[in-house]
Design an enzyme around this catalytic site. Structure first.
Site: not given
Ligand code: PGA
Length: 233
Positions: A7, A9, A85, A87, A153, A159, A195
């Site tokens: 992803n 983003k 997601h 976000e 998730e 992140g 992460s």
């Molecule tokens: P990350 O993000 O691996 O940077 O923690 C995962 C995601 O948001 O799908």
């Protein structure tokens, strides 16, 4: 065979995407790789690696400025879409019902939704993980309308360079598998995201009911993404 989703983003350029696709194309693996760059890069030619979108409108067409429909994505050859997601749930206020509607429109044109569910840090601390995750699956996943992928998730792990303990991931994945079985959707792949990196990916993917990973930050560079892909057995 594991499913590894990248992803991106709101990161990257078309040049960087082409470079990544070339390197991924050269990687020896039996795993399924899906790369989800921003919408504007979805037209980049990709023969070997499936491209996915990061969201989709809940509507088919009409006066929805700024939105992109599943049909439009399908026209570009998109086969997957991340939906719900954290976000999007946080910044665009996507609820389970909206996620369900978005996933339904994706399925109606043959796009496989990658539906994300997960608890916040407060929900985790107050022992609400099981409740949030099971209602997230029951309310967000369209029942038997077509193949879907579910991603667990934990929002606090995204992140953040922290992940739940292996045992905790395994127990949430078991709960998701049970919930999907109740919906007559046994066998639906369940990914872990939050992460994931070159150090923890192999262990996470060795856990029961973990069918792959959804990778954010570490999917941006081939030095970190490719070792994750090749670490999965
Ligand atoms: P990350 O993000 O691996 O940077 O923690 C995962 C995601 O948001 O799908």
């Amino acid at each position: 065979m594991k499913i590894i989703v990248g992803n991106w983003k709101m990161n990257g350029t078309r040049t960087e995407l082409r470079k990544m696709l070339r390197k991924l194309g050269e990687t020896q693996t039996k795993n399924r790789i899906i790369l989800c760059p921003p919408f504007t890069m979805l037209g980049v030619k990709s023969d070997k690696i499936a491209l996915g979108a990061q969201d989709v409108s809940a509507h088919d067409h009409g006066a929805f400025t700024g939105q992109i429909s599943a049909r439009m994505l399908r026209e570009m050859g998109v086969k997957y879409a991340i939906i719900g997601h954290s976000e999007c749930r946080k910044y665009h206020h996507d609820t389970n019902k909206i996620v369900h509607d978005k996933a339904t429109t994706a399925l109606s044109v043959g796009i496989t939704p990658i539906i994300c569910v997960g608890e916040t840090m407060t929900e985790c601390r107050t022992n609400k993980t099981a409740q949030v995750v099971s209602s997230g699956v029951l309310e967000s996943v369209p029942q038997n309308l077509g193949p879907v992928i579910v991603a667990y998730e934990p929002r606090w792990a995204i992140g953040n360079n922290i992940t739940p303990r292996a045992q905790e991931i395994a127990s949430v994945h078991k709960l998701i598998a049970k919930t999907l079985a109740k919906m007559n959707m046994s066998g639906t792949p369940i990914l872990y995201g939050g992460s994931v990196n070159t150090t923890n990916a192999a262990q996470i993917m060795s856990l029961a009911n973990v069918d792959g990973v959804l990778v954010g930050g570490a999917s941006l560079k081939s030095d970190t993404f490719i070792p994750i892909i090749t670490s999965a057995r």
